[in-house]
Design an enzyme around this catalytic site. Structure first.
Site, PDB file in Angstrom:
ATOM      1  N   HIS A 249       0.829  -1.203   0.000  1.00 11.00           N
ATOM      2  CA  HIS A 249       0.000   0.000   0.000  1.00 11.00           C
ATOM      3  C   HIS A 249       0.871   1.263   0.000  1.00 11.00           C
ATOM      4  O   HIS A 249       0.597   2.200  -0.736  1.00 11.00           O
ATOM      5  CB  HIS A 249      -0.926   0.011   1.221  1.00 11.00           C
ATOM      6  CG  HIS A 249      -2.184  -0.782   1.019  1.00 11.00           C
ATOM      7  ND1 HIS A 249      -2.192  -2.084   0.599  1.00 11.00           N
ATOM      8  CD2 HIS A 249      -3.499  -0.437   1.179  1.00 11.00           C
ATOM      9  CE1 HIS A 249      -3.445  -2.515   0.520  1.00 11.00           C
ATOM     10  NE2 HIS A 249      -4.256  -1.535   0.861  1.00 11.00           N
ATOM     11  N   HIS A 302       1.422  -2.660   9.172  1.00 17.66           N
ATOM     12  CA  HIS A 302       2.866  -2.828   8.920  1.00 17.66           C
ATOM     13  C   HIS A 302       3.753  -2.213   9.998  1.00 17.66           C
ATOM     14  O   HIS A 302       3.311  -1.413  10.815  1.00 17.66           O
ATOM     15  CB  HIS A 302       3.258  -2.226   7.554  1.00 17.66           C
ATOM     16  CG  HIS A 302       2.936  -3.106   6.400  1.00 17.66           C
ATOM     17  ND1 HIS A 302       3.683  -4.210   6.071  1.00 17.66           N
ATOM     18  CD2 HIS A 302       1.937  -3.046   5.489  1.00 17.66           C
ATOM     19  CE1 HIS A 302       3.167  -4.787   5.009  1.00 17.66           C
ATOM     20  NE2 HIS A 302       2.094  -4.111   4.637  1.00 17.66           N
TER      21      HIS A 302
HETATM   22  C1  LIG Z   1      -4.864  11.496 -24.839  1.00 18.43           C
HETATM   23  C2  LIG Z   1      -5.210  10.386 -23.917  1.00 18.43           C
HETATM   24  C3  LIG Z   1      -3.972   9.753 -23.373  1.00 18.43           C
HETATM   25  C4  LIG Z   1      -4.355   8.762 -22.311  1.00 18.43           C
HETATM   26  C5  LIG Z   1      -3.119   8.196 -21.743  1.00 18.43           C
HETATM   27  C6  LIG Z   1      -3.439   7.029 -20.913  1.00 18.43           C
HETATM   28  C7  LIG Z   1      -2.597   5.935 -21.354  1.00 18.43           C
HETATM   29  C8  LIG Z   1      -3.409   4.673 -21.386  1.00 18.43           C
HETATM   30  C9  LIG Z   1      -2.754   3.744 -22.273  1.00 18.43           C
HETATM   31  C10 LIG Z   1      -3.226   2.585 -22.512  1.00 18.43           C
HETATM   32  C11 LIG Z   1      -4.413   2.081 -21.810  1.00 18.43           C
HETATM   33  C12 LIG Z   1      -4.127   0.745 -21.340  1.00 18.43           C
HETATM   34  C13 LIG Z   1      -5.146   0.399 -20.324  1.00 18.43           C
HETATM   35  C14 LIG Z   1      -4.483  -0.470 -19.346  1.00 18.43           C
HETATM   36  C15 LIG Z   1      -5.371  -0.523 -18.180  1.00 18.43           C
HETATM   37  C16 LIG Z   1      -4.566  -0.962 -17.061  1.00 18.43           C
HETATM   38  C17 LIG Z   1      -5.370  -0.639 -15.915  1.00 18.43           C
HETATM   39  C18 LIG Z   1      -4.919  -1.444 -14.825  1.00 18.43           C
HETATM   40  O1  LIG Z   1      -4.007  -1.066 -14.222  1.00 18.43           O
HETATM   41  S1  LIG Z   1      -5.792  -2.853 -14.530  1.00 18.43           S
HETATM   42  C19 LIG Z   1      -5.061  -3.487 -13.122  1.00 18.43           C
HETATM   43  C20 LIG Z   1      -5.806  -3.039 -11.936  1.00 18.43           C
HETATM   44  N1  LIG Z   1      -5.190  -3.654 -10.801  1.00 18.43           N
HETATM   45  C21 LIG Z   1      -4.873  -2.921  -9.795  1.00 18.43           C
HETATM   46  O2  LIG Z   1      -5.053  -1.765  -9.796  1.00 18.43           O
HETATM   47  C22 LIG Z   1      -4.293  -3.685  -8.607  1.00 18.43           C
HETATM   48  C23 LIG Z   1      -3.699  -2.732  -7.620  1.00 18.43           C
HETATM   49  N2  LIG Z   1      -3.371  -3.440  -6.411  1.00 18.43           N
HETATM   50  C24 LIG Z   1      -2.128  -3.792  -6.081  1.00 18.43           C
HETATM   51  O3  LIG Z   1      -1.192  -3.539  -6.784  1.00 18.43           O
HETATM   52  C25 LIG Z   1      -1.974  -4.546  -4.757  1.00 18.43           C
HETATM   53  O4  LIG Z   1      -3.202  -5.034  -4.351  1.00 18.43           O
HETATM   54  C26 LIG Z   1      -1.424  -3.639  -3.654  1.00 18.43           C
HETATM   55  C27 LIG Z   1       0.008  -3.264  -4.006  1.00 18.43           C
HETATM   56  C28 LIG Z   1      -2.256  -2.392  -3.473  1.00 18.43           C
HETATM   57  C29 LIG Z   1      -1.453  -4.354  -2.315  1.00 18.43           C
HETATM   58  O5  LIG Z   1      -0.803  -5.535  -2.393  1.00 18.43           O
HETATM   59  P1  LIG Z   1      -1.398  -6.756  -1.544  1.00 18.43           P
HETATM   60  O6  LIG Z   1      -0.441  -7.880  -1.781  1.00 18.43           O
HETATM   61  O7  LIG Z   1      -1.466  -6.340  -0.120  1.00 18.43           O
HETATM   62  O8  LIG Z   1      -2.754  -7.000  -2.111  1.00 18.43           O
HETATM   63  N1  LIG Z   2      -5.046   1.845   4.312  1.00 19.16           N
HETATM   64  C1  LIG Z   2      -5.407   0.578   4.462  1.00 19.16           C
HETATM   65  N2  LIG Z   2      -6.715   0.283   4.672  1.00 19.16           N
HETATM   66  C2  LIG Z   2      -7.090  -0.996   4.849  1.00 19.16           C
HETATM   67  N3  LIG Z   2      -6.258  -2.072   4.814  1.00 19.16           N
HETATM   68  C3  LIG Z   2      -4.956  -1.820   4.598  1.00 19.16           C
HETATM   69  C4  LIG Z   2      -4.470  -0.489   4.417  1.00 19.16           C
HETATM   70  N4  LIG Z   2      -3.141  -0.557   4.234  1.00 19.16           N
HETATM   71  C5  LIG Z   2      -2.804  -1.851   4.295  1.00 19.16           C
HETATM   72  N5  LIG Z   2      -3.901  -2.618   4.515  1.00 19.16           N
HETATM   73  C6  LIG Z   2      -3.961  -4.069   4.612  1.00 19.16           C
HETATM   74  O1  LIG Z   2      -2.791  -4.543   5.261  1.00 19.16           O
HETATM   75  C7  LIG Z   2      -2.323  -5.715   4.615  1.00 19.16           C
HETATM   76  C8  LIG Z   2      -0.925  -5.467   4.101  1.00 19.16           C
HETATM   77  O2  LIG Z   2      -0.996  -4.459   3.116  1.00 19.16           O
HETATM   78  P1  LIG Z   2       0.182  -4.050   2.154  1.00 19.16           P
HETATM   79  O3  LIG Z   2       1.267  -5.043   2.251  1.00 19.16           O
HETATM   80  O4  LIG Z   2      -0.418  -3.948   0.793  1.00 19.16           O
HETATM   81  O5  LIG Z   2       0.623  -2.701   2.630  1.00 19.16           O
HETATM   82  C9  LIG Z   2      -3.300  -6.014   3.493  1.00 19.16           C
HETATM   83  O6  LIG Z   2      -4.224  -6.939   3.996  1.00 19.16           O
HETATM   84  P2  LIG Z   2      -4.867  -8.069   3.085  1.00 19.16           P
HETATM   85  O7  LIG Z   2      -3.735  -8.707   2.340  1.00 19.16           O
HETATM   86  O8  LIG Z   2      -5.550  -8.964   4.053  1.00 19.16           O
HETATM   87  O9  LIG Z   2      -5.828  -7.336   2.207  1.00 19.16           O
HETATM   88  C10 LIG Z   2      -3.957  -4.692   3.251  1.00 19.16           C
HETATM   89  O10 LIG Z   2      -5.255  -4.779   2.724  1.00 19.16           O
END
Ligand SMILES: CCCCCCCC/C=C\CCCCCCCC(=O)SCCNC(=O)CCNC(=O)[C@H](O)C(C)(C)COP(=O)(O)O
Ligand SMILES: Nc1ncnc2c1ncn2[C@@H]1O[C@H](COP(=O)(O)O)[C@@H](OP(=O)(O)O)[C@H]1O
Length: 340
Positions: A249, A302
């Site tokens: 995050h 964290h």
């Molecule tokens: C003149 C106009 C110009 C426009 C210019 C724009 C350019 C656009 C170009 C091309 C378009 C392509 C479209 C691609 C779309 C891509 C969109 C996406 O990103 S889809 C993926 C969505 N997924 C996410 O957003 C996931 C985000 N989450 C995470 O990364 C993780 O959950 C976390 C890091 C937040 C947390 O990790 P976790 O292990 O705790 O879950």
């Molecule tokens: N601002 C926020 N609000 C809610 N949950 C959060 C958060 N920041 C971190 N977390 C949660 O904390 C865990 C570790 O987050 P990260 O590594 O991405 O920072 C993740 O849990 P989950 O994996 O259970 O969703 C995430 O969703």
């Protein structure tokens, strides 16, 4: 040389529609006469104007003043007649050099940059002193699940909303900068020739995925699962524990915010009608939400070092594209600089 510069400027600007104030044109041309071929100061990303198309004049006799105008974010102006500076100053105007802090940032850039470490620091401090009971302390809160967990998607939408109202001549440079930002997010959080970078750091520092084995002897239910990613671990309902778990995050919210801020900065600095558009307000809403969620991460989730490493990785791509590259004309030509 000055005569050549002016006539080339006239020629190249025939298809432009904006006319910057004459004073700024004069200032830029006078400055340019003192510019070395390679800029010694970073390109000012906070000035306004279409600056994504950088002229590549580098050989003697080419139009250096045009290069400098673009580097300053003015774009090529529509000049009705050659403008000769009355007397070229011997030193660059103070406004040019004074803007830089530590030779890298403008004051505005530095202020934006500092928002995020301060937020993490304040959040961590609150978490030590007395974290308040809050809905935002739940992992399942709506804003986390719907927005942050799809954070790059929402950042992309916000960026598109910002871009569609710009009148720049080379949208390809916008897409290149977006592609670099997306690539870094993707490699860091989703996939890096297998597990993403953040998961590799976790495994490399001794982290493992624990799962409960109901068939094991009582008291010894926890066993190590051979998941090689946090995604895989979650899939088997395991607990990802032990190593250095970089805060995803902190990474995403910092990375996305700096990207949006720096693309928006020319609009802010121009203080013109674009700033009052709904598109700008939408970008500010996203930035506000990302800031708030980062504060919540700071307070409720964290360890401090995990948040700091998340933040450090979150500034990496931004530092290259928006801070370091502007010191190099050739590389900047590839990615352009934000404009209006
Ligand atoms: C003149 C106009 C110009 C426009 C210019 C724009 C350019 C656009 C170009 C091309 C378009 C392509 C479209 C691609 C779309 C891509 C969109 C996406 O990103 S889809 C993926 C969505 N997924 C996410 O957003 C996931 C985000 N989450 C995470 O990364 C993780 O959950 C976390 C890091 C937040 C947390 O990790 P976790 O292990 O705790 O879950
Ligand atoms: N601002 C926020 N609000 C809610 N949950 C959060 C958060 N920041 C971190 N977390 C949660 O904390 C865990 C570790 O987050 P990260 O590594 O991405 O920072 C993740 O849990 P989950 O994996 O259970 O969703 C995430 O969703």
């Amino acid at each position: 040389m000055q005569q050549n510069a002016s006539s080339t400027t006239q020629q190249k600007s025939a298809d432009r529609s904006t006319v910057p104030p004459a004073q700024s044109i004069i200032t830029d041309i006078t400055t340019s006469s003192l510019e070395p071929t390679e800029p010694t100061e970073p390109i000012d990303l906070t000035t306004t104007g279409e600056a994504t198309e950088l002229p590549t004049a580098s050989t003697p006799g080419e139009d250096d003043s045009l290069v400098v105008q673009s580097l300053h974010g003015l774009g090529s102006p529509l000049l009705p007649a050659p403008i000769q500076p009355p007397t070229p100053p011997l030193t660059p105007p103070p406004a040019y050099s004074r803007k830089y802090v530590a030779g890298l940032f403008t004051f505005e850039q530095l202020s934006i940059f500092l928002i995020y470490p301060s937020t993490i620091a304040v959040g961590s401090l609150i978490s030590i002193v007395s974290p308040p009971e809050s809905y935002f302390g739940l992992r399942t809160n709506f804003f986390n699940v719907f927005f942050v967990k799809n954070g790059w998607f929402w950042t992309t939408i916000t960026f598109m909303v910002h871009c569609i109202r710009l009148r720049i001549s080379k949208p390809s440079k916008l897409v290149i900068r977006y592609a670099f930002a997306t690539l870094w997010w993707f490699l860091f959080t989703q996939w890096f020739f297998g597990a993403p970078i953040m998961d590799r750091v976790f495994l490399g520092t001794g982290g493992v995925c624990f799962v409960n084995d109901p068939e094991a002897v009582p008291g010894d239910e926890r066993k190590v699962h051979d998941s090689w990613s946090s995604f895989g671990c979650r899939h088997v309902k395991g607990e990802w524990a032990g190593g250095h778990d970089i805060s995803g995050h902190s990474f995403l919210l910092t990375h996305a915010s700096l990207f949006l801020w720096f693309e928006l900065l020319p609009v802010i600095m121009e203080r013109g009608p674009l700033l009052r558009q709904i598109n700008t307000k939408i970008v500010f809403v996203t930035l506000a939400l990302w800031w708030w969620m980062l504060l919540m991460t700071g307070i409720y989730f964290h360890t401090f070092t995990e948040k700091v490493t998340g933040w450090l990785c979150g500034i990496a791509e931004w530092a290259i594209i928006y801070i370091l590259l502007p010191g190099n004309r050739t590389l900047t030509t590839m990615v352009g600089v934000p404009g209006v």
